[in-house]
Scaffold this motif. Structure first.
Motif, PDB file in Angstrom:
ATOM      1  N   LEU A 136       0.810  -1.223   0.000  1.00 25.68           N
ATOM      2  CA  LEU A 136       0.000   0.000   0.000  1.00 25.68           C
ATOM      3  C   LEU A 136       0.838   1.266   0.000  1.00 25.68           C
ATOM      4  O   LEU A 136       0.331   2.344  -0.349  1.00 25.68           O
ATOM      5  CB  LEU A 136      -0.923   0.014   1.228  1.00 25.68           C
ATOM      6  N   ASN A 137       2.096   1.163   0.372  1.00 23.25           N
ATOM      7  CA  ASN A 137       2.921   2.343   0.573  1.00 23.25           C
ATOM      8  C   ASN A 137       3.005   3.274  -0.642  1.00 23.25           C
ATOM      9  O   ASN A 137       2.876   4.495  -0.478  1.00 23.25           O
ATOM     10  CB  ASN A 137       4.324   1.938   1.010  1.00 23.25           C
ATOM     11  N   PRO A 138       3.220   2.773  -1.872  1.00 25.43           N
ATOM     12  CA  PRO A 138       3.289   3.717  -3.003  1.00 25.43           C
ATOM     13  C   PRO A 138       2.023   4.557  -3.162  1.00 25.43           C
ATOM     14  O   PRO A 138       2.109   5.766  -3.417  1.00 25.43           O
ATOM     15  CB  PRO A 138       3.521   2.797  -4.212  1.00 25.43           C
ATOM     16  N   MET A 139       0.858   3.940  -3.007  1.00 24.92           N
ATOM     17  CA  MET A 139      -0.386   4.689  -3.138  1.00 24.92           C
ATOM     18  C   MET A 139      -0.574   5.659  -1.984  1.00 24.92           C
ATOM     19  O   MET A 139      -0.896   6.847  -2.180  1.00 24.92           O
ATOM     20  CB  MET A 139      -1.588   3.738  -3.202  1.00 24.92           C
ATOM     21  N   LEU A 140      -0.357   5.196  -0.759  1.00 27.59           N
ATOM     22  CA  LEU A 140      -0.588   6.061   0.400  1.00 27.59           C
ATOM     23  C   LEU A 140       0.439   7.181   0.474  1.00 27.59           C
ATOM     24  O   LEU A 140       0.108   8.300   0.879  1.00 27.59           O
ATOM     25  CB  LEU A 140      -0.581   5.217   1.675  1.00 27.59           C
ATOM     26  N   SER A 141       1.672   6.911   0.081  1.00 27.49           N
ATOM     27  CA  SER A 141       2.687   7.965   0.046  1.00 27.49           C
ATOM     28  C   SER A 141       2.321   9.032  -0.976  1.00 27.49           C
ATOM     29  O   SER A 141       2.572  10.222  -0.768  1.00 27.49           O
ATOM     30  CB  SER A 141       4.062   7.364  -0.280  1.00 27.49           C
ATOM     31  N   TRP A 142       1.732   8.596  -2.077  1.00 28.16           N
ATOM     32  CA  TRP A 142       1.281   9.549  -3.102  1.00 28.16           C
ATOM     33  C   TRP A 142       0.253  10.501  -2.499  1.00 28.16           C
ATOM     34  O   TRP A 142       0.339  11.729  -2.689  1.00 28.16           O
ATOM     35  CB  TRP A 142       0.687   8.800  -4.282  1.00 28.16           C
ATOM     36  N   PHE A 143      -0.718   9.951  -1.773  1.00 30.60           N
ATOM     37  CA  PHE A 143      -1.735  10.816  -1.168  1.00 30.60           C
ATOM     38  C   PHE A 143      -1.130  11.736  -0.116  1.00 30.60           C
ATOM     39  O   PHE A 143      -1.500  12.913  -0.022  1.00 30.60           O
ATOM     40  CB  PHE A 143      -2.854   9.959  -0.564  1.00 30.60           C
TER      41      PHE A 143
END
Length: 212
Positions: free
Chosen positions: A195-202
């Protein structure tokens, strides 16, 4: 650090089974101590171990009880990563559910989101992160408008993402042999890494500069 989490014992599911349906207030009080020990405490141990593995996950809450029976039947927890960006966990009779989400946005966050999605580089990065999650078996959901928001073309290559007013990626662990052991911790850590790439983007693009 010494690992605290060793899984949810079989008795945890027995407690939740007794709480299924519409349990009386008397039954809830009768089971309160056992539920705290067998259902809620393992979630606390799990989140402490996750935080020990990565301090980025140290801001968490493991929810307690409320008047509505749903909160007795489902043990929930939240790891806060940024304003309105979080990882949610839920343990119940169906297993362990984990979701990464940007939801219930503050005023102004949706406009920041749309501008970043429309951006060539930033929008492509989110689309790729979500596609990767989808290919790994995550369910992608959220609050989605029926039409493209004003100011953006319906033919935009990321029109589908532009219609989102929240984004949630989730998956579940329903393997009893893992839930009763420390393997569930590894599964949660692997899920957080996914999930980190998506959550870091947000966290980068949707959290306003003045947010704490």
């Amino acid at each position: 650090m010494i690992q605290q989490f060793s899984g949810w014992p079989d008795q945890a599911l027995d407690i939740l089974l007794r709480l299924d349906g519409e349990p009386s207030s008397a039954l809830r009080e009768e089971l309160r101590k056992d539920r705290e020990r067998l259902v809620r405490k393992p979630m606390i141990d799990l989140l402490n171990d996750v935080a020990d593995a990565d301090p980025a996950y140290a801001d968490f809450s493991v929810w307690s009880y409320a008047k509505h029976t749903w909160w007795w039947q489902h043990q929930t927890a939240t790891i806060r990563l940024a304003r309105k960006v979080e990882i949610g966990l839920r343990f119940d009779l169906d297993g362990l559910h984990v979701k990464g989400a940007w939801h219930y946005p503050d005023p102004g966050q949706i406009e920041l989101y749309r501008a970043a999605v429309a951006g060539k580089g930033s929008g492509l990065a989110l689309a790729q992160a979500i596609d990767t999650l989808r290919h790994k078996g995550y369910e992608i959901s959220g609050d989605v408008m029926k039409v493209t928001p004003p100011g953006y073309s319906p033919d935009h290559e990321r029109a589908g993402l532009l219609r989102h007013r929240s984004v949630v990626a989730s998956r579940a662990l329903d393997r009893d042999d893992w839930l009763a052991t420390a393997k569930a911790l590894d599964w949660v850590l692997d899920t957080a890494a996914d999930l980190n790439p998506m959550l870091s983007w947000f966290a980068e693009h949707v959290t306003a500069a003045e947010d704490p």
